[in-house]
Write a protein that holds these residues in place. Sequence first.
Motif, PDB file in Angstrom:
ATOM      1  N   GLN A 103      36.392  50.719  35.001  1.00 11.14           N
ATOM      2  CA  GLN A 103      37.465  50.459  34.047  1.00 11.14           C
ATOM      3  C   GLN A 103      38.011  49.050  34.206  1.00 11.14           C
ATOM      4  O   GLN A 103      37.731  48.368  35.199  1.00 11.14           O
ATOM      5  CB  GLN A 103      38.605  51.469  34.238  1.00 11.14           C
ATOM      6  N   ALA A 104      38.782  48.669  33.207  1.00 11.61           N
ATOM      7  CA  ALA A 104      39.428  47.359  33.244  1.00 11.61           C
ATOM      8  C   ALA A 104      40.760  47.459  33.984  1.00 11.61           C
ATOM      9  O   ALA A 104      41.396  48.513  34.021  1.00 11.61           O
ATOM     10  CB  ALA A 104      39.660  46.846  31.827  1.00 11.61           C
ATOM     11  N   PHE A 105      41.180  46.350  34.580  1.00  8.46           N
ATOM     12  CA  PHE A 105      42.436  46.298  35.313  1.00  8.46           C
ATOM     13  C   PHE A 105      43.237  45.064  34.870  1.00  8.46           C
ATOM     14  O   PHE A 105      42.650  44.046  34.481  1.00  8.46           O
ATOM     15  CB  PHE A 105      42.181  46.215  36.824  1.00  8.46           C
ATOM     16  N   PRO A 106      44.569  45.152  34.916  1.00 12.85           N
ATOM     17  CA  PRO A 106      45.400  43.977  34.592  1.00 12.85           C
ATOM     18  C   PRO A 106      45.075  42.812  35.526  1.00 12.85           C
ATOM     19  O   PRO A 106      44.783  42.998  36.709  1.00 12.85           O
ATOM     20  CB  PRO A 106      46.823  44.485  34.823  1.00 12.85           C
ATOM     21  N   GLY A 107      45.110  41.625  34.977  1.00 13.19           N
ATOM     22  CA  GLY A 107      44.884  40.429  35.789  1.00 13.19           C
ATOM     23  C   GLY A 107      43.441  39.981  35.849  1.00 13.19           C
ATOM     24  O   GLY A 107      43.141  38.896  36.356  1.00 13.19           O
TER      25      GLY A 107
ATOM     26  N   ASP B 213      39.767  38.666  34.352  1.00 10.67           N
ATOM     27  CA  ASP B 213      39.331  37.795  33.264  1.00 10.67           C
ATOM     28  C   ASP B 213      38.505  38.650  32.308  1.00 10.67           C
ATOM     29  O   ASP B 213      37.290  38.758  32.417  1.00 10.67           O
ATOM     30  CB  ASP B 213      38.491  36.634  33.831  1.00 10.67           C
ATOM     31  N   HIS B 214      39.187  39.292  31.361  1.00 15.45           N
ATOM     32  CA  HIS B 214      38.528  40.267  30.492  1.00 15.45           C
ATOM     33  C   HIS B 214      37.439  39.619  29.622  1.00 15.45           C
ATOM     34  O   HIS B 214      36.401  40.229  29.361  1.00 15.45           O
ATOM     35  CB  HIS B 214      39.565  40.964  29.609  1.00 15.45           C
ATOM     36  N   ARG B 215      37.682  38.386  29.179  1.00 17.33           N
ATOM     37  CA  ARG B 215      36.690  37.732  28.346  1.00 17.33           C
ATOM     38  C   ARG B 215      35.393  37.519  29.129  1.00 17.33           C
ATOM     39  O   ARG B 215      34.291  37.726  28.618  1.00 17.33           O
ATOM     40  CB  ARG B 215      37.232  36.405  27.819  1.00 17.33           C
ATOM     41  N   ALA B 216      35.527  37.095  30.389  1.00 20.33           N
ATOM     42  CA  ALA B 216      34.343  36.884  31.220  1.00 20.33           C
ATOM     43  C   ALA B 216      33.594  38.199  31.460  1.00 20.33           C
ATOM     44  O   ALA B 216      32.354  38.243  31.444  1.00 20.33           O
ATOM     45  CB  ALA B 216      34.751  36.250  32.551  1.00 20.33           C
ATOM     46  N   HIS B 217      34.361  39.300  31.659  1.00 19.52           N
ATOM     47  CA  HIS B 217      33.744  40.611  31.870  1.00 19.52           C
ATOM     48  C   HIS B 217      32.985  41.058  30.612  1.00 19.52           C
ATOM     49  O   HIS B 217      31.855  41.543  30.704  1.00 19.52           O
ATOM     50  CB  HIS B 217      34.822  41.649  32.223  1.00 19.52           C
ATOM     51  N   ILE B 218      33.604  40.880  29.457  1.00 24.91           N
ATOM     52  CA  ILE B 218      32.964  41.304  28.212  1.00 24.91           C
ATOM     53  C   ILE B 218      31.683  40.510  27.974  1.00 24.91           C
ATOM     54  O   ILE B 218      30.646  41.062  27.590  1.00 24.91           O
ATOM     55  CB  ILE B 218      33.938  41.120  27.032  1.00 24.91           C
ATOM     56  N   THR B 219      31.732  39.182  28.232  1.00 25.27           N
ATOM     57  CA  THR B 219      30.544  38.350  28.063  1.00 25.27           C
ATOM     58  C   THR B 219      29.424  38.798  28.991  1.00 25.27           C
ATOM     59  O   THR B 219      28.257  38.917  28.587  1.00 25.27           O
ATOM     60  CB  THR B 219      30.888  36.873  28.335  1.00 25.27           C
ATOM     61  N   ALA B 220      29.797  39.082  30.253  1.00 27.54           N
ATOM     62  CA  ALA B 220      28.794  39.534  31.222  1.00 27.54           C
ATOM     63  C   ALA B 220      28.192  40.871  30.796  1.00 27.54           C
ATOM     64  O   ALA B 220      26.975  41.092  30.898  1.00 27.54           O
ATOM     65  CB  ALA B 220      29.427  39.653  32.605  1.00 27.54           C
TER      66      ALA B 220
END
Length: 276
Positions: free
Chosen positions: A248-252, A254-261
């Motif tokens: 899951q995603a967590f606050p703090g 780098d969501h954009r980097a995770h989505i790209t990966a």
Amino acid sequence: DTQYMVDHDFLSGIGLEPDSMTLASAEEHSPIINKLNEMGAESVSDCGGSATNSLVAASNYGSKCHHVCRVANDEDGKKYLDSLQIAGVEHIGFSKEDSELPTGKCLIFVTPDAKRTMSSMLGISAYLGPKDIDYEVIGNSKIFYIEGYMVTSEENYKVTLGALNHLKNFPEVKIACSLSDPGIVMGFKDKFHEMESYGLDYIFGNDDEAMAFVGVKNIDAVLPPPAPMAPMDPSMEHINAMAMKPFQAFPGQDHRAHITAHLNFMSTNMVRNNPS
């Protein structure tokens, strides 16, 4: 089973606690049924009970089922066997032994809040005997399912143990047992554990029944909650994804980097060729 729509005042009048199940005799049922008839209460009757419902459901999904129980040659018994036949569930037929006891009956009272209050009269069903069982059918079964209420009658329990002993010659038959009710488990724990000693492949029950069976008051003592998830980098999330594990995603982060990966990962042949 015979189901009636009633209000809470009716339940209070006959001394039943809402949303409960109590055992009653035929003599205790008689005035209740008379009162319902005087009220002109509408009813719906059909074969029922936990084990019966399970077999009817399995039959509807294509399984070949045989029901082991005892019914009398009376109006309710005929309705019961007719319902089983319509549902495609086989049965040995009326009891081979004479008895003045009636077919078991459950009065189900449904109140406007959708709660069910049940009054069960076991009748002849509490006196299952060896003549009521087709042992050849049991031996040819894939699953032998035991309703937990069988422990409440000495006759039924004796026959259940007889069937379990018979199945020692058929180790390929899986044995399942329903715990039925936490009060039943607490009151007949020794019998449940004796049945378990024969080797139960499946045990069905809710959390209260399970806790009563293993003798604990806190389910976390036997099923501790899983450790909380912690943030991880995209590569570890990819490993979890391939293993069908959650992440899951967590606050703090780098969501954009995770989505790209993740998008890059999903475009690889390894992921595209993965049947999961």
